[in-house]
Design a protein around this motif. Structure first.
Motif, PDB file in Angstrom:
ATOM      1  N   SER A   2      24.586  77.995 -18.480  1.00  0.00           N
ATOM      2  CA  SER A   2      23.570  76.960 -18.599  1.00  0.00           C
ATOM      3  C   SER A   2      23.873  75.838 -17.606  1.00  0.00           C
ATOM      4  CB  SER A   2      23.589  76.427 -20.037  1.00  0.00           C
ATOM      5  OG  SER A   2      22.935  75.208 -20.121  1.00  0.00           O
ATOM      6  N   GLY A   3      23.289  75.922 -16.389  1.00  0.00           N
ATOM      7  CA  GLY A   3      23.569  74.923 -15.378  1.00  0.00           C
ATOM      8  C   GLY A   3      22.336  74.284 -14.801  1.00  0.00           C
ATOM      9  N   GLU A   4      21.183  74.606 -15.357  1.00  0.00           N
ATOM     10  CA  GLU A   4      19.941  74.091 -14.773  1.00  0.00           C
ATOM     11  C   GLU A   4      19.825  72.573 -14.834  1.00  0.00           C
ATOM     12  OE1 GLU A   4      19.516  75.535 -18.885  1.00  0.00           O
ATOM     13  OE2 GLU A   4      19.856  76.680 -17.082  1.00  0.00           O
ATOM     14  N   LYS A   5      20.545  71.920 -15.723  1.00  0.00           N
ATOM     15  CA  LYS A   5      20.483  70.456 -15.819  1.00  0.00           C
ATOM     16  C   LYS A   5      21.506  69.779 -14.908  1.00  0.00           C
ATOM     17  CE  LYS A   5      18.762  70.509 -20.540  1.00  0.00           C
ATOM     18  NZ  LYS A   5      19.006  70.088 -21.913  1.00  0.00           N
ATOM     19  N   PRO A   7      22.787  69.425 -11.109  1.00  0.00           N
ATOM     20  CA  PRO A   7      22.361  69.748  -9.738  1.00  0.00           C
ATOM     21  C   PRO A   7      23.379  70.624  -9.004  1.00  0.00           C
ATOM     22  CG  PRO A   7      22.093  67.406 -10.191  1.00  0.00           C
ATOM     23  CD  PRO A   7      22.859  67.990 -11.339  1.00  0.00           C
ATOM     24  N   ALA A   8      22.874  71.517  -8.170  1.00  0.00           N
ATOM     25  CA  ALA A   8      23.731  72.311  -7.292  1.00  0.00           C
ATOM     26  C   ALA A   8      24.328  71.379  -6.238  1.00  0.00           C
ATOM     27  CB  ALA A   8      22.922  73.421  -6.634  1.00  0.00           C
ATOM     28  N   GLU A  11      22.145  70.135  -3.414  1.00  0.00           N
ATOM     29  CA  GLU A  11      21.080  69.181  -3.702  1.00  0.00           C
ATOM     30  C   GLU A  11      21.471  67.731  -3.392  1.00  0.00           C
ATOM     31  OE1 GLU A  11      19.062  69.765  -7.497  1.00  0.00           O
ATOM     32  OE2 GLU A  11      19.792  71.840  -7.517  1.00  0.00           O
ATOM     33  N   HIS A  53      32.503  74.778 -10.005  1.00  0.00           N
ATOM     34  CA  HIS A  53      31.896  74.276 -11.254  1.00  0.00           C
ATOM     35  C   HIS A  53      32.363  72.855 -11.555  1.00  0.00           C
ATOM     36  CE1 HIS A  53      29.922  77.992 -12.176  1.00  0.00           C
ATOM     37  NE2 HIS A  53      31.052  78.656 -12.233  1.00  0.00           N
ATOM     38  N   ARG A  56      30.465  70.420  -9.367  1.00  0.00           N
ATOM     39  CA  ARG A  56      29.101  70.188  -9.846  1.00  0.00           C
ATOM     40  C   ARG A  56      29.106  69.206 -11.008  1.00  0.00           C
ATOM     41  NH1 ARG A  56      25.520  75.379 -10.837  1.00  0.00           N
ATOM     42  NH2 ARG A  56      24.019  73.725 -11.278  1.00  0.00           N
ATOM     43  N   ALA A  66      23.128  63.645 -14.308  1.00  0.00           N
ATOM     44  CA  ALA A  66      23.014  64.408 -15.551  1.00  0.00           C
ATOM     45  C   ALA A  66      23.652  63.583 -16.662  1.00  0.00           C
ATOM     46  CB  ALA A  66      23.712  65.760 -15.423  1.00  0.00           C
ATOM     47  N   ASP A  70      25.173  66.968 -21.123  1.00  0.00           N
ATOM     48  CA  ASP A  70      24.872  68.109 -20.254  1.00  0.00           C
ATOM     49  C   ASP A  70      26.087  68.503 -19.423  1.00  0.00           C
ATOM     50  OD1 ASP A  70      22.272  68.333 -21.187  1.00  0.00           O
ATOM     51  OD2 ASP A  70      21.418  67.134 -19.556  1.00  0.00           O
ATOM     52  N   TYR A  74      27.932  72.078 -19.676  1.00  0.00           N
ATOM     53  CA  TYR A  74      28.054  72.878 -18.457  1.00  0.00           C
ATOM     54  C   TYR A  74      29.515  73.243 -18.199  1.00  0.00           C
ATOM     55  CZ  TYR A  74      28.197  74.169 -13.560  1.00  0.00           C
ATOM     56  OH  TYR A  74      28.440  74.839 -12.387  1.00  0.00           O
TER      57      TYR A  74
END
Length: 186
Positions: A2-5, A7-8, A11, A53, A56, A66, A70, A74
């Motif tokens: 679950s990493g959609e919240k 940012p990469a 970004e 990770h 991020r 974030a 979150d 993550y």
């Protein structure tokens, strides 16, 4: 994961990355590792993933892109993924009578970027010497420091009986401890 919240890394702008690099030596070191991958084997790959990770999560924290919740979720999912990779690489659940439990902050998906991971190991039967060796190898794979740092700091002291208890509890020892001696917080 679950990493959609979260940012990469791609970004973030060059200015944001420069700001965070100046703020944190760890971010600078891990960015150098992540941006210059090499092929030095499985332990390097594991640490590269960990650092990616962690970066991020750290960047999301430092640049407030974030929420703390979150970020903790993550990072907890990332740690769980890394532990499962080490577990699988070293034989996996399907070949043993062992189970692994995440407790503490990892078990609650509240792991922060400086937390260790609290793990308990339980065997369906009394643990054999092979079981103990496998668990020690897993702990070593996660916590050993090399040129690329460590993957995760492992604390196995929250097991039944604490430091004085067996590293691998049998299921009956596990049940007996929590039925008769376990504290409310456990």
């Amino acid at each position: 994961m679950s990493g959609e919240k979260i940012p990469a890394l791609e970004e973030y702008s060059a200015e944001q990355i420069l700001l965070v690099r100046q703020y944190s030596p760890a971010v600078d070191r891990y960015l150098n590792i992540v941006n210059n991958p090499c092929n030095e084997g499985w332990e390097y790959s594991l640490r590269w993933q960990r650092h990616h990770h962690w970066l991020r999560a750290a960047m999301a924290t430092l640049l407030k892109t974030a929420t703390a919740s979150d970020v903790c979720q993550y990072w907890s999912h990332a740690a769980d993924t890394l532990i499962n990779q080490v577990w699988t690489k070293n034989g996996g659940l399907e070949n043993t009578n062992l189970g692994i439990f995440a407790v503490g902050k990892l078990g609650a998906c509240e792991l922060n970027l400086s937390s260790d991971v609290d793990l308990m190991f339980v065997s369906a039967k009394p643990a054999s010497g092979e079981d103990l060796a496998l668990v020690q190898k897993i702990i070593q794979s996660l916590s050993h420091t090399n040129n690329y740092g460590f993957c995760l700091r492992v604390d196995a002291d929250l097991r039944p009986g604490g430091k004085l208890g067996p590293l691998v509890s049998s299921r009956s020892q596990f049940e007996d401890y929590y039925w008769t001696q376990g504290a409310t917080w456990e």
